[in-house]
Motif scaffolding. Structure first.
Motif, PDB file in Angstrom:
ATOM      1  N   LEU A  23       3.825  18.372  -4.368  1.00 59.92           N
ATOM      2  CA  LEU A  23       2.507  17.779  -4.136  1.00 59.92           C
ATOM      3  C   LEU A  23       1.588  17.992  -5.340  1.00 59.92           C
ATOM      4  N   LYS A  24       0.955  16.911  -5.799  1.00 59.33           N
ATOM      5  CA  LYS A  24      -0.027  17.000  -6.884  1.00 59.33           C
ATOM      6  C   LYS A  24      -1.372  16.494  -6.367  1.00 59.33           C
ATOM      7  N   ILE A  25      -2.385  17.370  -6.473  1.00 61.54           N
ATOM      8  CA  ILE A  25      -3.711  17.037  -5.965  1.00 61.54           C
ATOM      9  C   ILE A  25      -4.718  17.161  -7.100  1.00 61.54           C
ATOM     10  N   ALA A  26      -5.471  16.104  -7.349  1.00 61.32           N
ATOM     11  CA  ALA A  26      -6.565  16.140  -8.317  1.00 61.32           C
ATOM     12  C   ALA A  26      -7.819  16.593  -7.584  1.00 61.32           C
ATOM     13  N   VAL A  27      -8.622  17.424  -8.246  1.00 68.07           N
ATOM     14  CA  VAL A  27      -9.874  17.887  -7.665  1.00 68.07           C
ATOM     15  C   VAL A  27     -11.000  17.521  -8.616  1.00 68.07           C
ATOM     16  N   GLU A  28     -11.962  16.775  -8.106  1.00 65.93           N
ATOM     17  CA  GLU A  28     -13.122  16.351  -8.890  1.00 65.93           C
ATOM     18  C   GLU A  28     -14.374  16.958  -8.279  1.00 65.93           C
ATOM     19  N   VAL A  29     -15.227  17.519  -9.138  1.00 62.60           N
ATOM     20  CA  VAL A  29     -16.483  18.131  -8.706  1.00 62.60           C
ATOM     21  C   VAL A  29     -17.616  17.476  -9.480  1.00 62.60           C
ATOM     22  N   LYS A  30     -18.646  17.078  -8.772  1.00 58.76           N
ATOM     23  CA  LYS A  30     -19.838  16.519  -9.408  1.00 58.76           C
ATOM     24  C   LYS A  30     -21.068  17.181  -8.818  1.00 58.76           C
ATOM     25  N   LEU A  31     -22.022  17.496  -9.689  1.00 58.91           N
ATOM     26  CA  LEU A  31     -23.341  17.988  -9.297  1.00 58.91           C
ATOM     27  C   LEU A  31     -24.331  16.876  -9.576  1.00 58.91           C
ATOM     28  N   GLY A  32     -25.312  16.719  -8.724  1.00 59.44           N
ATOM     29  CA  GLY A  32     -26.319  15.738  -9.052  1.00 59.44           C
ATOM     30  C   GLY A  32     -27.299  15.459  -7.940  1.00 59.44           C
ATOM     31  N   TYR A  48      -7.992   8.744 -10.476  1.00 59.66           N
ATOM     32  CA  TYR A  48      -7.015   9.817 -10.245  1.00 59.66           C
ATOM     33  C   TYR A  48      -6.063   9.491  -9.105  1.00 59.66           C
ATOM     34  N   ALA A  49      -6.519   8.701  -8.146  1.00 65.55           N
ATOM     35  CA  ALA A  49      -5.681   8.344  -7.002  1.00 65.55           C
ATOM     36  C   ALA A  49      -4.429   7.583  -7.433  1.00 65.55           C
ATOM     37  N   GLU A  50      -4.465   6.960  -8.581  1.00 68.11           N
ATOM     38  CA  GLU A  50      -3.303   6.237  -9.082  1.00 68.11           C
ATOM     39  C   GLU A  50      -2.241   7.174  -9.648  1.00 68.11           C
ATOM     40  N   GLU A  51      -2.629   8.372 -10.053  1.00 70.69           N
ATOM     41  CA  GLU A  51      -1.711   9.308 -10.703  1.00 70.69           C
ATOM     42  C   GLU A  51      -1.341  10.513  -9.847  1.00 70.69           C
ATOM     43  N   PHE A  52      -2.141  10.802  -8.831  1.00 72.02           N
ATOM     44  CA  PHE A  52      -1.940  11.996  -8.008  1.00 72.02           C
ATOM     45  C   PHE A  52      -1.651  11.582  -6.571  1.00 72.02           C
ATOM     46  N   GLY A  73      -8.628   1.951 -21.458  1.00 73.44           N
ATOM     47  CA  GLY A  73      -8.843   2.281 -22.860  1.00 73.44           C
ATOM     48  C   GLY A  73      -9.487   3.629 -23.135  1.00 73.44           C
ATOM     49  N   VAL A  74      -9.761   4.413 -22.105  1.00 70.12           N
ATOM     50  CA  VAL A  74     -10.369   5.735 -22.311  1.00 70.12           C
ATOM     51  C   VAL A  74      -9.594   6.795 -21.539  1.00 70.12           C
ATOM     52  N   GLN A  75      -9.823   8.044 -21.923  1.00 70.61           N
ATOM     53  CA  GLN A  75      -9.132   9.176 -21.327  1.00 70.61           C
ATOM     54  C   GLN A  75      -9.906   9.718 -20.122  1.00 70.61           C
ATOM     55  N   HIS A  76      -9.173  10.130 -19.094  1.00 72.74           N
ATOM     56  CA  HIS A  76      -9.749  10.726 -17.894  1.00 72.74           C
ATOM     57  C   HIS A  76      -8.895  11.927 -17.514  1.00 72.74           C
ATOM     58  N   ARG A  77      -9.518  12.946 -16.944  1.00 74.48           N
ATOM     59  CA  ARG A  77      -8.754  14.043 -16.350  1.00 74.48           C
ATOM     60  C   ARG A  77      -9.626  14.731 -15.321  1.00 74.48           C
ATOM     61  N   PRO A  78      -8.985  15.184 -14.241  1.00 73.38           N
ATOM     62  CA  PRO A  78      -9.753  15.833 -13.175  1.00 73.38           C
ATOM     63  C   PRO A  78     -10.196  17.232 -13.597  1.00 73.38           C
ATOM     64  N   GLN A  92       0.824  -1.205   0.000  1.00 71.09           N
ATOM     65  CA  GLN A  92       0.000   0.000   0.000  1.00 71.09           C
ATOM     66  C   GLN A  92       0.859   1.257   0.000  1.00 71.09           C
ATOM     67  N   GLU A  93       1.962   1.255   0.755  1.00 66.93           N
ATOM     68  CA  GLU A  93       2.799   2.446   0.806  1.00 66.93           C
ATOM     69  C   GLU A  93       3.504   2.719  -0.518  1.00 66.93           C
ATOM     70  N   ASP A  94       3.599   1.699  -1.413  1.00 61.91           N
ATOM     71  CA  ASP A  94       4.175   1.902  -2.736  1.00 61.91           C
ATOM     72  C   ASP A  94       3.196   2.600  -3.660  1.00 61.91           C
ATOM     73  N   VAL A  95       1.920   2.527  -3.358  1.00 62.02           N
ATOM     74  CA  VAL A  95       0.888   3.033  -4.243  1.00 62.02           C
ATOM     75  C   VAL A  95       0.416   4.428  -3.848  1.00 62.02           C
ATOM     76  N   ILE A  96       0.246   4.704  -2.574  1.00 61.60           N
ATOM     77  CA  ILE A  96      -0.288   5.994  -2.156  1.00 61.60           C
ATOM     78  C   ILE A  96       0.797   6.862  -1.523  1.00 61.60           C
TER      79      ILE A  96
END
Length: 191
Positions: free
Chosen positions: A119-128, A144-148, A105-110, A11-15
């Motif tokens: 420090l790199k922090i991804a911020v995701e916002v959803k309305l619903g 995003y947790a895998e990249e940030f 197989g698809v593209q994602h971005r925060p 776990q410490e290798d990933v996060i």
């Protein structure tokens, strides 16, 4: 990567490592985006996510100015302001590029990317107002947790009775929210 190599990851290798300062920065980001002033004059049911994110962008820049004042070792106001603007990347800003992440197989971005020192922090916002809305943001946050180093996920409950916001107070929901932070460095907030 073979199936057997998955078992060797720890776990410490990933996060990224958590610390009081890092957690405070993530908390400040979510607090800035959750501020009542952002939502007082917005009729969220009539606004698009991009209109709401414009207000979030301004709140994030203000937040990062305070982060630079408190943690960045910068004292000149002009430098603080410039660094704060440069540290908040937004997909809605034509002058900014947030790189896509290829996953399944698809593209994602925060929606936003915060860069502060190393420090790199991804911020995701959803309305619903439906389960699919909240699940969508949760899934994106895990990607995003895998990249940030950290992910700040803000869900804006647009249901008239605030059923999702109230539902987050349950024991099982709190266990999941705590697990997201512990296992994936994802901080969740709802307004």
């Amino acid at each position: 990567m073979s199936d057997s190599s998955y078992g060797t990851l720890k776990q410490e290798d990933v996060i990224a490592q958590k610390g009081k300062r890092r957690e405070e920065i993530v908390d400040r980001i979510l607090e800035a985006m959750s501020a009542d002033e952002i939502y007082e004059t917005l009729y969220l049911q009539r606004k698009s996510e991009s209109e709401v994110k414009d207000r979030h962008f301004r709140a994030l820049v203000d937040c990062m100015e305070n982060v630079y004042k408190d943690f960045g070792g910068v004292t000149k106001e002009d430098s603080i302001s410039e660094r704060a603007k440069d540290s908040v990347l937004w997909e809605g800003n034509p002058k900014t590029t947030i790189n896509n992440i290829q996953f399944m197989g698809v593209q994602h971005r925060p929606d936003f990317e915060i860069q502060f020192e190393d420090l790199k922090i991804a911020v995701e916002v959803k309305l619903g107002d439906k389960g699919v809305d909240i699940r969508s943001g949760l899934g994106q946050s895990i990607v995003y947790a895998e990249e940030f180093d950290f992910v700040a996920y803000l869900f804006i409950d647009t249901s008239e009775d605030k059923k999702i916001e109230e539902g987050c107070e349950g024991k099982e929901e709190q266990m999941v929210i705590n697990s997201l932070w512990k296992n994936y460095n994802i901080k969740f907030a709802i307004v």
